[in-house]
Structure formats: C-alpha cells, structure tokens
Design an enzyme around this catalytic site. Structure first.
Site, short mmCIF file in Angstrom:
data_model
loop_
_atom_site.label_atom_id
_atom_site.label_comp_id
_atom_site.label_asym_id
_atom_site.label_seq_id
_atom_site.Cartn_x
_atom_site.Cartn_y
_atom_site.Cartn_z
N GLU A 1 -9.65 -28.37 16.70
CA GLU A 1 -9.53 -29.56 15.86
C GLU A 1 -8.77 -30.58 16.67
O GLU A 1 -7.66 -30.31 17.15
CB GLU A 1 -8.73 -29.26 14.59
CG GLU A 1 -9.51 -28.52 13.54
CD GLU A 1 -8.65 -28.25 12.31
OE1 GLU A 1 -7.58 -28.87 12.17
OE2 GLU A 1 -9.05 -27.41 11.51
N ASP B 1 0.16 -35.23 6.02
CA ASP B 1 0.81 -34.50 7.10
C ASP B 1 2.32 -34.51 7.00
O ASP B 1 2.93 -35.48 6.56
CB ASP B 1 0.38 -35.09 8.45
CG ASP B 1 -1.04 -34.66 8.80
OD1 ASP B 1 -1.26 -33.44 8.92
OD2 ASP B 1 -1.91 -35.53 8.93
#
Lengths: 282, 405
Positions: A57, A68
């Site tokens: 990724e 995040d």
C-alpha cells in the site's frame, strides 16, 4: 449471495492465489509516498518485495488525513514538505515497476487529490503507471459513482474498507463493488492506535467470509511481528502501516536529515514482520 | 441561467445540492451518519421535539431577538434603510446557540451520552459547552492551538462551563485541523458520542440540519419586517465562513424573487494576494472534497488543502457549506468579500455610530453594507445579520490598532 471479484484476472488476484497455494497469509505493508523524501521513499519501496512484503500500500499524502493517527499524519506532512504530489507518486510506481512486475501496488489516500487531478485522467495514469488498486478512505459505498465504478471500468481494483460498525444489513452493499480484497479495519478508530483482540478479529473475519469470496486483509493496530502472526492465522493478509512509518520516522535526525542505515532498518523490520506472517500457520 | 421553480427543495435523499454536498466519510462513520439522518427526520416530524426546541429558544436563548433599525448608521451612509438582526443578543452572544440547542436535543433523543465539537473563534465551542452544561453531558471541544492563543476569553469561558478544551497542534492549528481531530475522536467513539458540527457543512444530513436549526433567523426577520415595514426586505447581507448564519437568514427567502442576497467572504489581506492570504472559498477557490462534502475549497493544484487567512478566527475555514456553493453556481445568491482592513473599519464604525461592538465575523457583512447602502434608494430595506458580539475580539482588534491592553 457472496460477492466475487469483478476484476478476477489482476495482479492482486494472482498474488492471493499464489499465497493460497503456499498455504500462508500475506503481508501488506504501508508507506507514505515521498516520506521523508522521494529518494529514500523509493529505496524503501523498491526493497519491500525482497524483504517479504507480498502486497504494497502506497500512501498518497494529503494535508487532512482524517482517518489517520499521529504517525501517518506526520509522515504525510513530511512527504508534502518534501514536495510530494499525486504525479510524483505515480512516478514512484513507474520506477518500482521497472524492477518488479508482480507485486501488487495499492494506492491509499483521500479523495480530494484524485478529484483535483480529475478522476478519468487519474485512473488512466494510475493504470499506465502500474497501479493495481485504490483504497480511498472517504469514499463509502454511498459515493460509488465518484471513483469506485469508474475505477472498476478502467481495470483498477477498488478495495473497500469494512469496520466493526459495518453491520450485517449493510454488508451486501459494502461488498457489492469491492475488488481485489476486502480490508477489515479491526478497530473503530484511527490508524496506529489501539489493537483489536484476537477473538474479535476471528469473529469479524468469519462474518466477512460469509459475505464474500474475496481475500480478507486485516489492519489498524498491528505493530509487532507477533501481532502480525496472530492475524495471519485467521486472515488472508495482515496490514502493517503506522509501525513501519514510525520506524522510518525514527531514522530522521533533529534537522530533518535521514540517518545512515535508515532504509536498511525499515526493511529489516519488514523482514521481521514477514517472518512472523510466514511462520503463523507453520 | 435557467430559473428554478424552487431553491428550497434541497438536498436530495443522498445529501446533494446540485453537484455539492454528499457523504464523503470513512466507513466507520457511515452507519452513524445514516442513524443521525433517520433520527433527525423522525425528530422533525415529532411535535414534542419541535416544542421543546421552541421553548428553549424562547426561555433560554432569549428569542425572538430584535430586528433593529440602525438609524444613525442609515443616516450616515445616506442610502438604504439598514436593519440589524440582533443575533448577538442571544444567550452566549452569537447565532451558534440556535443550532446547538437543536443538535443536543437530537443527541439526547438518540441516547448519546457524550458530546464533541470543533471551534474556531470559540463561539460554537462556547455554545456547545453551554448546552452541555444545561443538559449535564460531558463535552470535549477541539480547538486549534493558534486559535486558542487568539481567543483566550472564549477558551476560559468553555472551561468555566465545564468543557474540556483539547488543543489541536496538527496542521496550522486552526478550524480545519480542529474539525479533523473531532472527526478522529468521533470515529474512535462512535457508540456513545454525538458530534455537534457548528456550521452548515460536513456530511449529509449536517448541512441541511444546521440550516434548518438556523432558519429561525430568517423566519423571524420575515415576521418582524412584516410587522415593522409591512413588506419583505429588499436585500439580506451576512458574513460567510462555513456559512451557518447566512444560510439561516437566506433560506426562508430563497423563493422570494424580489429579495436579493449577499454572502460576504473573508478576503483577508486581499484575494489578489493568493489563497494563503484570504479565506474566500467561493471567490478564490474551486470545488473539491473535504470534511464529508463536495464544496468550494481553498486548495493547491495537487488538491492539498490550503490554510486560509482572516483576521477573524471564525471565518478562516478553507471551505464553505455545500448549499452556498450551489446557490452561487445557480446564481441565486451573490458572494462578495471584505478584507481584514474593511472589517476592522466597519467594526469601529458600528461601535461608534450604533453603540454595538460586533464580532469581527459580522463586521465583514457590515463592510459590504457600507459599500452598498449609499448607492441604494432610501426605501430599500436592507438586513444585516449581526451574527455575534465582539467582546471576544477586543484583544485582537486592539493589537491591530496598536493598542496595548
């Protein structure tokens, strides 16, 4: 009815088929493109397959990474400060593809940079660069027309996130257009913080398997080789992001320079994670 | 441009105003967003919910507030007849509380036990902390550290009201960063937490819900203007950051073709200086996706969000509510702008001619009134939404005027 992959013949599908044949789970590693600078980031990216990453990724940095935690927020800002853009991220993928034709690359990020690039031109450029899939955090199935459906039409997988809050009733909708694999976000929360219990992960993977024939990768909160191994016992892949990004951050000195040996250290850690995943079902 | 039959039917069932709006949130939040939408729909159909809200707006907030004829200002500008909708007289000193009352009643109805909110200038934070005290619910307010430094009085107010103020250090420490952090909290605490968004932005149903709760402003103006002048106003002016006071004033009048509307964005040091020097998303930005909706945003070529600038902490958000973006594109509302200096001048003029110290946010609206009113006939009825009072701003205004407090 179980969902199936509309892009059955893809690098992602081939990789998961190979993993199945080997009788083991895969390791999915996350790094942010351009963190802490384009050269070091490319060196880490290029070194990942040889140290045991099965799928990659690659984070597309964004100023406002709402899902995040602090580690990936900081990595995004470092990358942006070093001048990273969507175009340069695609260049990194092109560079990687010169030496690796088989390891799937999934771009992960938020919608606005893609929106700004233009969905169709972005998909064409991504496919040409050798991108296999997309994970876009702020595009739930309710917004499938924005990117998911055009991506599938362009031959790029759209990997859906499912979470502890995705209930049975919602599952068919969430599974409908997902492609490549299903990414189970094992906690309700942001990246790199809490970890889910093994029992909770077992139950969630079992639930997902009732709804899809696609491989299931589990991520969020996996920090050590042991935790990766635990997940690899039940899931088709374990995703590690913040822990790798933190290792990279540890290699940055006070003035922002990268200490010698940082790339090796990060890749060494990935090697430990890979060993954990590979030994999990041994 | 084709004229629509109505400008008041939006959003559609997926939360779209034309191409704007939507639900661009992480999957973790999606079931909750749908739950909020359903609960809101049911609440609006329940006379008990409406009744309790009306009661609190009357007894606790002090509504209706006056539609005040600003006679001296009108004389001084020598044109249009200027009215102020006195939202600054509400309890807590701004329009923000209208929305907070509605949302906390919804949170209670949904069985949520913890409240979070973001704040820029601190007005929404104070309003949220206030309703949390009133309903005895724990409250966490996210506020950028830059804003904390320039809005100390409101930080202290929130603490006095029992809220926890969490400083946000990410990004440039302003409103957008506070909103990111509130979303991170929400995604982590989905089961028990309700997020009271302070402006008419965010994922559907927030833009419509906040607009509905703020529409009390325009509804009252309509009634009061009828009582005082026997007709509709000719023009409405309001400042626009996210745009909640503006949409609340405008929405009830959108289908009145004779009523002209102007939203005033913050032009900071000047729009021509580029997107780091202003916070005018419509006049100086382009459509993108942030914080759950598609709307006009300040962003660079790569789609990275830029930090807007305004003298007013409540206006320096790099986006705007999606309904405003749509109203701009269909041409129903005009979006003008005022600079820091024009707002400062209007701020001082208002204090001296009307004895009202307005919020710097509202002073942007007033700056537009000052530009327009002199060119209009004396029978032109112009309403400015005086969205908040300026006590919170006296320190930063003093600094700009070179005065040591």
């Amino acid at each position: 009815m179980k969902s199936v992959d509309v892009l059955a013949d893809s690098r992602i599908a081939r990789r998961f088929a190979a993993l199945k044949a080997e009788g083991r789970a895969g390791l999915v590693t996350f790094i942010t493109a351009g963190d802490p600078d384009p050269a070091v980031s490319q060196a880490v990216l290029n070194g990942l397959p040889a140290t045991g990453a099965d799928l990659i990724e690659l984070g597309m940095p964004f100023t406002d990474p709402m899902a995040d935690g602090p580690a990936i927020q900081a990595s995004s800002l470092r990358a942006l400060k070093a001048g990273m853009t969507v175009r340069k991220t695609l260049e990194m993928v092109r560079g990687f593809r010169k030496q690796d034709a088989d390891t799937p690359i999934i771009l992960m990020g938020y919608f606005n940079p893609i929106h700004a690039y233009g969905v169709e031109p972005f998909l064409a450029a991504a496919r040409e660069a050798g991108v296999d899939g997309l994970i876009v955090v702020d595009l739930p199935p309710e917004e499938d027309e924005e990117l998911c459906i055009p991506a599938l039409q362009a031959g790029v997988s759209f990997v859906r996130l499912t979470t502890p809050t995705t209930d049975e009733a919602r599952m068919p909708m969430v599974m409908r257009n997902t492609s490549g694999f299903v990414y189970y976000v094992s906690i309700a929360g942001i990246t790199g913080t809490a970890s889910a219990s093994n029992t909770a992960i077992d139950a969630a993977v079992a639930q997902l398997k009732r709804h899809t024939d696609l491989p299931v990768a589990v991520g969020f909160g996996i920090k050590t080789p042991d935790q990766a191994a635990e997940v690899a016992r039940v899931a088709d892949a374990a995703v590690v992001g913040s822990a790798i990004v933190t290792r990279l951050a540890d290699g940055i000195d006070a003035s922002g320079g990268v200490k010698p040996g940082t790339v090796e250290d990060v890749l060494g850690f990935v090697g430990e994670l890979a060993a954990g995943v590979r030994a999990a079902r041994g | 441009m084709t004229k629509l039959n109505t400008y008041r039917s939006g959003p559609d069932e997926r939360g779209h105003f034309g191409i704007f709006g939507g639900r661009f949130v992480a999957e973790t939040l999606m079931p909750l967003i749908l739950e909020v939408e359903k609960a809101y729909r049911e609440a609006r159909a329940d006379p008990a919910f409406e009744g309790e809200m009306r009661q609190q707006l009357k007894q606790y907030v002090g509504r209706p507030n006056p539609l005040y004829y600003a006679e001296r200002l009108t004389e001084q500008l020598g044109g249009a007849k200027i009215y102020f909708k006195r939202e600054e007289l509400n309890h807590t000193g701004a329009h923000k509380i209208n929305n907070c009352i509605g949302q906390i009643l919804l949170a209670r109805r949904m069985g949520k036990t913890r409240i979070i909110a973001e704040t820029g200038a601190g007005q929404h934070g104070v309003a949220t902390a206030t309703v949390c005290a009133l309903y005895n619910m724990p409250c966490v307010i996210y506020m950028g550290e830059t804003d904390i430094a320039r809005q100390q009085p409101n930080v202290f107010r929130m603490k006095l009201l029992g809220a926890e103020v969490r400083p946000v250090t990410s990004g440039s420490g302003t409103l957008k960063d506070a909103m990111n952090e509130a979303l991170r909290d929400w995604v982590t605490n989905v089961a028990d937490t309700f997020y009271i968004i302070g402006t008419a932005a965010g994922p559907h149903p927030y833009p419509a819900m906040v607009r509905d709760f703020q529409s009390v402003i325009g509804d009252e103006v309509r009634t009061q203007m009828q009582e005082q002048e026997g007709r509709l106003p000719d023009s409405l002016v309001a400042c626009v950051g996210g745009g909640s006071n503006a949409i609340g004033l405008f929405h009830p009048f959108l289908d009145e073709p004779t009523v002209q509307m102007v939203g005033v964005e913050a032009a900071g040091r000047g729009i021509e200086k580029g997107p780091l020097d202003h916070a005018a998303s419509i006049n100086g930005g382009r459509p993108g996706v942030l914080h759950g909706n598609r709307t006009y945003l300040l962003q660079d070529e790569d789609g990275q969000i830029l930090e807007g600038h305004s003298i007013s902490a409540g206006l320096d958000y790099p986006g705007i509510g999606p309904e405003h973006s749509w109203l701009h594109d269909v041409g129903r509302v005009e979006y003008a702008y005022a600079t820091d200096q024009e707002a400062l001048d209007a701020f001082q003029l208002c204090a001296r001619t009307e004895g009202i110290i307005p919020a710097l946010e509202s002073a942007h609206g007033l700056a537009e009134v000052i530009k327009r009113a002199p060119k209009l006939p004396k029978d032109h009825l112009m309403v400015l939404c005086l969205s908040g009072r300026g006590d919170k701003d006296i320190f930063s205004v003093a600094k700009h005027l070179g005065v040591e407090l």
